[in-house]
Motif scaffolding. Structure first.
Motif, PDB file in Angstrom:
ATOM      1  N   GLN A  64     -10.229  -0.553  -8.445  1.00 25.10           N
ATOM      2  CA  GLN A  64     -10.205  -1.856  -7.802  1.00 25.10           C
ATOM      3  C   GLN A  64      -9.631  -1.766  -6.386  1.00 25.10           C
ATOM      4  N   LYS A  65     -10.175  -2.592  -5.500  1.00 26.72           N
ATOM      5  CA  LYS A  65      -9.722  -2.616  -4.111  1.00 26.72           C
ATOM      6  C   LYS A  65      -8.337  -3.240  -4.036  1.00 26.72           C
ATOM      7  N   GLU A  66      -7.466  -2.614  -3.264  1.00 27.98           N
ATOM      8  CA  GLU A  66      -6.112  -3.127  -3.091  1.00 27.98           C
ATOM      9  C   GLU A  66      -5.786  -3.180  -1.608  1.00 27.98           C
ATOM     10  N   ASP A  67      -5.311  -4.326  -1.154  1.00 27.50           N
ATOM     11  CA  ASP A  67      -4.958  -4.479   0.250  1.00 27.50           C
ATOM     12  C   ASP A  67      -3.801  -3.563   0.603  1.00 27.50           C
TER      13      ASP A  67
ATOM     14  N   LYS B  82      -3.277   4.784  -2.032  1.00 28.13           N
ATOM     15  CA  LYS B  82      -4.707   4.527  -1.874  1.00 28.13           C
ATOM     16  C   LYS B  82      -5.090   4.229  -0.434  1.00 28.13           C
ATOM     17  N   ASN B  83      -4.229   3.550   0.294  1.00 30.76           N
ATOM     18  CA  ASN B  83      -4.574   3.090   1.632  1.00 30.76           C
ATOM     19  C   ASN B  83      -4.063   3.997   2.745  1.00 30.76           C
TER      20      ASN B  83
END
Length: 356
Positions: free
Chosen positions: A173-176, A255-256
């Motif tokens: 899932q995408k996470e900011d 992740k980012n």
């Protein structure tokens, strides 16, 4: 139910990083896989996982590396068939069979970092472990080789049981981002051999050539003092310390990140790079044997003793563009390491130790 064997497991380090992760993920799996055993889990406070039906919890007051633990743990384990310690400290006043996990021998390998008292204590306990353990688990081939080099050949069967990557790290899932700027991330307690000062200096040397910041995530209290003052002079406003992040925040940060930087001088295994690979995040790591053993060609490497090598590596990472094939290759490498596999290897060794 009448259990054929009763084992104790020392879980007092479950809330510490590193070994705590090992206990949290591995112990419940092993217990569930051995229903014919009864397990007494020893801890200083309630455990952060549900107890399987064939286990119970005993609270103790003694802490790891204390003198009192030698008395209290020896008393607790009376009448059992064995004790599993997920570290190298074993009871000196008991003849109960002991299984132990050795994660590294840093106290012996890095004499300039660890004080005299800690080195002598570790050397003595490792020697006792070498002679008295029924089974020793090593988290990597490198750790076993280091044990043989610095302690000697164990007088018992030994097993390589690599650590695992939790499925949590593979979630898509995408996470900011937690930050509004591109950044390099370093994860882990800020112990001297983690080489964080060198990373800060190398980053300062290339800060003017890229828009990135450097984020340090992990406990710093009790490990490094005065580092924040150094940051102010090196790269004002570009180096940030988050302190301890919870699991969700840490995955979000990994992740980012443009890359996870792992600059350690010495490790037994090195789990953070594998967790970053599971996220698909590029990894820039010290070119040391245990990280090569786990990450292979899925990571980029630098000489941890060379600031220029680290600077060049950071610039390579800053220039990376999105590459779906490289991302999937990283995730495939991390998928080779699972806690279920670690548990299966460990359970097999435990059964062998007790002739089951």
């Amino acid at each position: 139910m009448n259990y054929r064997k009763k084992l104790c497991i020392d879980c007092r380090m479950v809330y510490m990083s590193g070994i705590g992760t090992y206990i949290h993920h591995l112990i419940p799996r092993c217990i569930n896989a051995l229903p014919e055993f009864s397990f007494n889990l020893i801890g200083n406070s309630p455990l952060p996982f549900n107890l399987p039906s064939n286990s119970f919890f005993t609270k103790v007051s003694s802490h790891i590396y204390s003198f009192y633990e030698q008395i209290e743990i020896s008393y607790i384990i009376r009448g059992t068939q064995g004790l599993w310690v997920p570290h190298y400290v074993i009871p000196l006043f008991s003849n109960i069979p002991v299984m132990a996990t050795v994660h590294d021998v840093a106290h012996l390998a890095l004499p300039d970092i660890f004080g005299f008292t800690k080195r002598i204590y570790a050397k003595y306990m490792f020697q006792i472990l070498k002679m008295r353990a029924r089974t020793i688990f090593f988290n990597s081939s490198f750790t076993k080789q280091e044990f043989q080099r610095l302690v000697g050949e164990p007088h018992c069967p030994t097993f390589i049981t690599p650590l695992g990557v939790d499925t949590f790290w593979f979630e898509e899932q995408k996470e900011d981002s937690l930050f509004n700027f591109p950044y390099f991330l370093a994860v882990g307690n800020l112990k001297p051999h983690k080489n964080i000062t060198a990373l800060c200096k190398a980053f300062a040397g290339i800060a003017s050539q890229c828009p990135h910041h450097l984020v340090l995530a992990g406990k710093k209290e009790g490990f490094i003092t005065g580092l924040e003052e150094t940051w102010e002079n090196l790269a004002p406003g570009r180096i940030h310390s988050t302190g301890i992040l919870n699991a969700a925040q840490l995955r979000q940060a990994v992740k980012n990140a443009s890359c996870l930087v792992f600059p350690s001088l010495y490790e037994g295994f090195g789990l953070p790079p594998l967790e970053a690979l599971a996220c698909g995040t590029p990894v820039l790591a010290s070119d040391i044997p245990p990280v090569r053993e786990t990450c292979a060609d899925a990571a980029d490497y630098f000489d941890p003793h060379s600031e220029s090598s680290l600077r060049e590596g950071l610039l390579r990472c800053a220039a990376l563009s999105a590459d779906p094939e490289a991302r999937e290759a990283r995730r495939r490498r991390a998928a080779l390491f699972s806690w279920d596999r670690t548990a299966a290897l460990t359970v097999s060794a435990l059964k062998q130790a007790f002739g089951l």
